[in-house]
Design a protein around this motif. Structure first.
Motif, short mmCIF file in Angstrom:
data_model
loop_
_atom_site.label_atom_id
_atom_site.label_comp_id
_atom_site.label_asym_id
_atom_site.label_seq_id
_atom_site.Cartn_x
_atom_site.Cartn_y
_atom_site.Cartn_z
N THR A 210 35.62 25.33 59.00
CA THR A 210 34.18 25.09 58.98
C THR A 210 33.83 24.13 60.11
O THR A 210 34.62 23.26 60.48
N ARG A 211 32.67 24.33 60.69
CA ARG A 211 32.25 23.49 61.82
C ARG A 211 30.75 23.30 61.77
O ARG A 211 30.05 23.95 61.01
N ARG A 212 30.25 22.44 62.63
CA ARG A 212 28.81 22.22 62.74
C ARG A 212 28.11 23.52 63.07
O ARG A 212 28.54 24.25 63.97
N PRO A 213 26.99 23.82 62.39
CA PRO A 213 26.32 25.10 62.63
C PRO A 213 25.84 25.26 64.08
O PRO A 213 25.67 26.38 64.53
N GLN A 215 27.50 24.64 66.71
CA GLN A 215 28.59 24.85 67.65
C GLN A 215 28.76 26.34 67.98
O GLN A 215 28.33 27.20 67.22
N ALA A 218 33.88 30.63 67.11
CA ALA A 218 35.31 30.40 67.40
C ALA A 218 35.72 31.13 68.67
O ALA A 218 35.29 32.24 68.91
N ARG B 142 27.76 16.95 56.98
CA ARG B 142 27.39 17.48 58.30
C ARG B 142 28.05 18.83 58.58
O ARG B 142 27.66 19.52 59.52
N LEU B 143 29.07 19.18 57.81
CA LEU B 143 29.73 20.49 57.96
C LEU B 143 29.43 21.35 56.75
O LEU B 143 29.42 20.85 55.62
N LEU B 200 38.44 25.01 70.12
CA LEU B 200 37.01 25.09 69.79
C LEU B 200 36.14 24.26 70.72
O LEU B 200 34.94 24.53 70.87
N ASP B 204 34.11 18.45 65.50
CA ASP B 204 33.26 18.52 64.30
C ASP B 204 33.67 19.71 63.44
O ASP B 204 32.90 20.66 63.27
N PHE B 205 34.89 19.66 62.92
CA PHE B 205 35.38 20.77 62.10
C PHE B 205 36.25 20.22 60.97
O PHE B 205 36.67 19.07 61.00
N ASN B 206 36.48 21.06 60.00
CA ASN B 206 37.42 20.75 58.93
C ASN B 206 37.80 22.06 58.25
O ASN B 206 37.41 23.13 58.71
#
Lengths: 220, 220
Positions: A210-213, A215, A218, B142-143, B200, B204-206
């Motif tokens: 999951t990442r910031r929208p 961004q 992938a 934020r994610l 990426l 800002d990911f997880n």
């Protein structure tokens, strides 16, 4: 495409049967040419059972699905002459279960993927699939969400061929981590995989990135 | 609750400011009592700036947010007498950036979390938050998705207190991996974190854990 799958355990069986189901010619390679598990695969699927060297010679693409402890020995039996120029997909886990918690037998400044590439410089090694259970490897749709699988390798064409195989398995989120030295990152996920298995009580899991929208999508 | 945050870098700033925003008394600890970054934190938030020992003495709960290379030295300056009996949340990453790709300075058969616990046997060490960027640590919302954070530690009450802090930050999927030896699994995620950052182009990911729908909910 002709595939060689080296290894007759759960991972080897899952991959060889999936590749047969997708219509490929598949030779399962074993230490002994009369290995019962390889014979069972051949009888049940119309695939082939061979020793490591014959299987590697048969395959256009060779998949190392042996255990990490036996990978190099199995590949030496397969023979450099049968691996030269070929895509060698390395799935083996360098886990040593003789200690608790299990540790990696090669780690951090090196990896099994790199070791295989050094041992067989004429082959084009791609590390992948080592971060999930055998059932998930060949049937990612069994888990919800766009969960991820990784590629590491020095040869772009070899990674493209491996990506095509993964896509045929159903994988949609395939992250190219870089050169074969990035196999370290994949293999170092294994201790977490073991701990999550312990915490959840199931091997039927994987990770969705999951990442910031805002961004970019992938990199693929 | 009084918190000590040891370290004045991005991670220390993020955590100390978040804890202040949540209404806690927070002392930021630095090597020198007149550290400018700690003074800036204090001036801007109404928090406190102290040296490591005074901050650790002040806190009911102590968070090690120094870099992995300096963690043990900073904690020795904080002093065992100021850490005894306390929850010591260890966030530091044992990454050595002096080589490429970066490697872990302690790994596989040991971890920085375990090293800290051995060095300060009177403290109750909990490893957490080391698998995400500072922005994500204190603002998981934020994610998108129910992404995960991990706990490792030998003391159940210390893990419960750390879990409460994480929940106040907004974390919802908190996976207890086991004893402090499971800090190895968390720290060994770092090479993958670096590679995914590279692939990426964002920190800002997880990860969201996905599993078979017929499995039990995550153990908490």
């Amino acid at each position: 495409m002709r595939y060689a799958v080296l290894g007759t355990g759960m991972v080897g069986q899952a991959l060889a049967r999936k590749l047969r189901a997708l219509g490929h010619e598949v030779a399962m390679g074993a230490r002994a040419p009369d290995n019962e598990k390889a014979a069972g695969f051949a009888a049940e699927t119309g695939g082939l059972a061979m020793d490591f060297a014959a299987a590697a010679g048969f395959g256009d693409m060779v998949i190392n699905a042996t255990s990490g402890a036996h990978a190099l020995d199995a590949l030496h039996q397969a023979g450099a002459e049968n691996l030269t120029g070929k895509v060698l997909v390395d799935i083996s886990n360098p886990l040593d279960f003789s200690v608790k918690p299990p540790v990696l037998s090669v780690v951090n400044t090196d990896s099994l993927g790199e070791t295989v590439q050094r041992a067989f410089p004429g082959s084009r090694v791609v590390k992948t699939l080592c971060t999930v259970n055998a059932n998930v490897m060949v049937d990612p749709a069994r888990l919800p969400g766009e969960h991820v699988i990784f590629l590491s390798g020095d040869d772009a064409d070899a990674k493209a061929q491996t990506r095509a195989m993964l896509e045929a398995f159903g994988w949609r989120q395939i992250i190219d981590l870089g050169g074969i030295d990035s196999a370290r990152a994949q293999e170092m996920m294994l201790p977490m995989w073991l701990r999550v298995w312990g915490a959840l009580g199931t091997l039927d899991f994987n990770w969705v990135l999951t990442r910031r929208p805002d961004q970019d999508p992938a990199n693929r």
